[in-house]
Design a protein around this motif. Structure first.
Motif, PDB file in Angstrom:
ATOM      1  N   PHE A   1      -5.687 -46.113  -5.893  1.00 29.71           N
ATOM      2  CA  PHE A   1      -6.772 -45.881  -4.933  1.00 29.71           C
ATOM      3  C   PHE A   1      -6.426 -44.707  -4.024  1.00 29.71           C
ATOM      4  N   GLU A   2      -5.204 -44.700  -3.487  1.00 28.45           N
ATOM      5  CA  GLU A   2      -4.782 -43.641  -2.566  1.00 28.45           C
ATOM      6  C   GLU A   2      -4.704 -42.291  -3.274  1.00 28.45           C
ATOM      7  N   PHE A   3      -4.229 -42.291  -4.507  1.00 27.36           N
ATOM      8  CA  PHE A   3      -4.156 -41.018  -5.225  1.00 27.36           C
ATOM      9  C   PHE A   3      -5.553 -40.449  -5.455  1.00 27.36           C
ATOM     10  N   ALA A   4      -6.497 -41.313  -5.820  1.00 27.43           N
ATOM     11  CA  ALA A   4      -7.864 -40.857  -6.058  1.00 27.43           C
ATOM     12  C   ALA A   4      -8.490 -40.286  -4.791  1.00 27.43           C
ATOM     13  N   LYS A   5      -8.117 -40.824  -3.633  1.00 29.68           N
ATOM     14  CA  LYS A   5      -8.740 -40.406  -2.378  1.00 29.68           C
ATOM     15  C   LYS A   5      -7.918 -39.380  -1.616  1.00 29.68           C
ATOM     16  N   LEU A   6      -6.585 -39.557  -1.579  1.00 27.68           N
ATOM     17  CA  LEU A   6      -5.743 -38.717  -0.733  1.00 27.68           C
ATOM     18  C   LEU A   6      -4.988 -37.637  -1.509  1.00 27.68           C
ATOM     19  N   GLY A   7      -4.664 -37.902  -2.767  1.00 22.98           N
ATOM     20  CA  GLY A   7      -4.007 -36.899  -3.576  1.00 22.98           C
ATOM     21  C   GLY A   7      -2.537 -36.664  -3.284  1.00 22.98           C
TER      22      GLY A   7
ATOM     23  N   TYR B   1       3.127 -35.761  11.584  1.00 20.18           N
ATOM     24  CA  TYR B   1       2.322 -36.874  12.107  1.00 20.18           C
ATOM     25  C   TYR B   1       1.299 -37.340  11.079  1.00 20.18           C
ATOM     26  N   VAL B   2       0.702 -36.420  10.326  1.00 17.86           N
ATOM     27  CA  VAL B   2      -0.252 -36.820   9.287  1.00 17.86           C
ATOM     28  C   VAL B   2       0.416 -37.766   8.292  1.00 17.86           C
ATOM     29  N   MET B   3       1.646 -37.445   7.891  1.00 23.06           N
ATOM     30  CA  MET B   3       2.379 -38.334   6.994  1.00 23.06           C
ATOM     31  C   MET B   3       2.670 -39.672   7.667  1.00 23.06           C
ATOM     32  N   GLN B   4       3.073 -39.630   8.934  1.00 24.56           N
ATOM     33  CA  GLN B   4       3.362 -40.868   9.662  1.00 24.56           C
ATOM     34  C   GLN B   4       2.102 -41.719   9.786  1.00 24.56           C
ATOM     35  N   ARG B   5       0.978 -41.069  10.029  1.00 19.85           N
ATOM     36  CA  ARG B   5      -0.292 -41.800  10.157  1.00 19.85           C
ATOM     37  C   ARG B   5      -0.662 -42.470   8.837  1.00 19.85           C
ATOM     38  N   TYR B   6      -0.512 -41.726   7.739  1.00 22.67           N
ATOM     39  CA  TYR B   6      -0.776 -42.328   6.427  1.00 22.67           C
ATOM     40  C   TYR B   6       0.118 -43.548   6.216  1.00 22.67           C
TER      41      TYR B   6
ATOM     42  N   ARG C   1       7.649 -49.475   8.883  1.00 20.10           N
ATOM     43  CA  ARG C   1       7.444 -48.120   8.374  1.00 20.10           C
ATOM     44  C   ARG C   1       8.512 -47.155   8.880  1.00 20.10           C
ATOM     45  N   GLU C   2       9.089 -46.413   7.957  1.00 17.26           N
ATOM     46  CA  GLU C   2      10.130 -45.443   8.278  1.00 17.26           C
ATOM     47  C   GLU C   2       9.553 -44.258   9.053  1.00 17.26           C
ATOM     48  N   PRO C   3      10.298 -43.727  10.026  1.00 23.70           N
ATOM     49  CA  PRO C   3       9.850 -42.500  10.695  1.00 23.70           C
ATOM     50  C   PRO C   3       9.990 -41.304   9.761  1.00 23.70           C
ATOM     51  N   VAL C   4       9.194 -40.283   9.987  1.00 22.20           N
ATOM     52  CA  VAL C   4       9.238 -39.074   9.172  1.00 22.20           C
ATOM     53  C   VAL C   4      10.440 -38.219   9.591  1.00 22.20           C
ATOM     54  N   HIS C   5      11.146 -37.651   8.600  1.00 23.10           N
ATOM     55  CA  HIS C   5      12.323 -36.822   8.875  1.00 23.10           C
ATOM     56  C   HIS C   5      12.255 -35.430   8.268  1.00 23.10           C
ATOM     57  N   TYR C   6      11.661 -35.280   7.072  1.00 22.54           N
ATOM     58  CA  TYR C   6      11.902 -34.085   6.272  1.00 22.54           C
ATOM     59  C   TYR C   6      10.712 -33.132   6.175  1.00 22.54           C
ATOM     60  N   ILE C   7       9.696 -33.308   6.999  1.00 24.31           N
ATOM     61  CA  ILE C   7       8.551 -32.397   7.022  1.00 24.31           C
ATOM     62  C   ILE C   7       8.688 -31.496   8.241  1.00 24.31           C
ATOM     63  N   ASP C   8       8.649 -30.197   8.032  1.00 21.31           N
ATOM     64  CA  ASP C   8       8.990 -29.257   9.101  1.00 21.31           C
ATOM     65  C   ASP C   8       7.905 -29.126  10.169  1.00 21.31           C
ATOM     66  N   ASP C   9       6.659 -29.078   9.773  1.00 20.65           N
ATOM     67  CA  ASP C   9       5.573 -28.893  10.734  1.00 20.65           C
ATOM     68  C   ASP C   9       5.318 -30.201  11.484  1.00 20.65           C
TER      69      ASP C   9
ATOM     70  N   GLY D   1       4.288 -31.435  -0.438  1.00 21.16           N
ATOM     71  CA  GLY D   1       3.753 -30.103  -0.694  1.00 21.16           C
ATOM     72  C   GLY D   1       2.504 -29.807   0.127  1.00 21.16           C
ATOM     73  N   PRO D   2       1.515 -29.129  -0.470  1.00 19.47           N
ATOM     74  CA  PRO D   2       0.299 -28.756   0.263  1.00 19.47           C
ATOM     75  C   PRO D   2      -0.684 -29.900   0.490  1.00 19.47           C
ATOM     76  N   SER D   3      -0.387 -31.086  -0.054  1.00 16.53           N
ATOM     77  CA  SER D   3      -1.339 -32.199   0.086  1.00 16.53           C
ATOM     78  C   SER D   3      -1.529 -32.590   1.548  1.00 16.53           C
ATOM     79  N   LEU D   4      -0.493 -32.494   2.367  1.00 17.12           N
ATOM     80  CA  LEU D   4      -0.619 -32.852   3.784  1.00 17.12           C
ATOM     81  C   LEU D   4      -1.527 -31.880   4.526  1.00 17.12           C
ATOM     82  N   SER D   5      -1.469 -30.601   4.166  1.00 19.20           N
ATOM     83  CA  SER D   5      -2.368 -29.623   4.797  1.00 19.20           C
ATOM     84  C   SER D   5      -3.822 -29.937   4.466  1.00 19.20           C
ATOM     85  N   ARG D   6      -4.068 -30.375   3.241  1.00 16.78           N
ATOM     86  CA  ARG D   6      -5.442 -30.745   2.860  1.00 16.78           C
ATOM     87  C   ARG D   6      -5.907 -31.973   3.629  1.00 16.78           C
TER      88      ARG D   6
END
Length: 297
Positions: A194-200, A163-168, A150-158, A88-93
């Protein structure tokens, strides 16, 4: 049938031929009817490996991958699909955080990748004791893992958000290393808190909520009494690690990095291999690399 095959043939999920979803003439108004196909499906890939999904396919895949991830957490493809379809919008943040940081902006510009091709493990083994590069190689040896899982990203349109997801995803092992956590269920769940508290990221919340169900009562008790308080307090106050350009910090002292990021070690974890054995393996890698270098010259 694989997830990718389903994603590439969305009409099969509904049992309706694809052509029946094409726009058809409206004799009364003289223009095409807006149909489910042309309203919701963009079949053009935005980057290599991209699989566009409409809202129904995304929801279907999210639900299916959530179930499969809980049944078998070793299914990396399902865990990856869950992360992407629920982001969802978490990647934009997260992208905004990266753009607010000089280091994060450089990561977005360079788009470094983390695997055994892009990282010279022999070189890292030659970094001095206490450096992040040496600590990372030792962590890999101690956990018996590689950076190639690590799996490559497939289902994020932007493409940039992809890349932000891939970097994470590819930086996840760096988080393990800097937090001094091994690869086991308890430690993975601690890091998810830990990741939820920091990255959401929603996927980290799903894992933190349902993952403990797989633990024994004793391990679950320790998770909530020791690891979760550390994860929420440390993760909530630490620097956002998504902005870190890890590959430019190999020579930096790990203790200095923790101090800079505001990170402290969690309660002592259960490791499958002693630290001394992992250091010996890293030292052997260093000696072998030095021998090969001398022979080749």
């Amino acid at each position: 049938m694989s997830v990718s095959a389903y994603a590439r043939t969305p009409s099969m999920w509904r049992g309706i031929p694809l052509q029946s979803y094409r726009a058809t003439p409206n004799r009364n108004r003289g223009h095409p009817i807006t149909t489910p196909h042309n309203r919701f499906i963009n079949t053009k890939s935005a980057y290599e490996g991209h699989i566009p999904l409409n809202w129904f396919e995304n929801a279907f895949l999210a639900a299916g991958s959530a179930v499969m991830s809980l049944v078998d957490p070793r299914r990396g493809d399902m865990v990856a699909a869950l992360g992407e379809t629920t982001a969802g919008p978490s990647l934009s943040r997260l992208r905004e955080r990266m753009l607010e940081s000089t280091e994060g902006r450089k990561v977005l510009k360079d788009r470094p990748r983390v695997n055994s091709t892009t990282i010279d493990m022999d070189k890292l083994a030659n970094y001095p004791e206490g450096s992040f590069g040496q600590a990372y190689v030792t962590w890999l040896e101690r956990c018996g893992v590689t950076p190639d899982t690590r799996e490559p990203v497939h289902y994020i349109d932007d493409p940039e958000l992809a890349y932000v997801m891939q970097r994470y995803r590819e930086s996840h092992d760096f988080y393990h290393c800097i937090c001094n956590l091994p690869v086991n269920v308890e430690s993975e769940l601690a890091l998810k808190y830990f990741e939820f508290a920091k990255l959401g990221l929603p996927m980290t919340a799903i894992a933190a909520l349902f993952g403990p169900l797989r633990l024994t009562e004793q391990k679950r008790s320790r998770l909530f009494s020791e690891y979760v308080p550390w994860a929420l307090k440390c993760g909530g106050s630490a620097q956002s690690l998504i902005t870190v350009y890890w590959e430019e910090r190999w020579e930096q002292n790990v203790i200095d990095m923790k101090r800079e990021f505001g990170i402290w070690d969690p309660p002592e974890a259960r490791w499958s291999k002693p630290l001394s054995e992992a250091k010996a393996a890293a030292e052997k890698r260093r000696r072998d690399a030095a021998t090969f270098s001398s022979i080749s010259t």
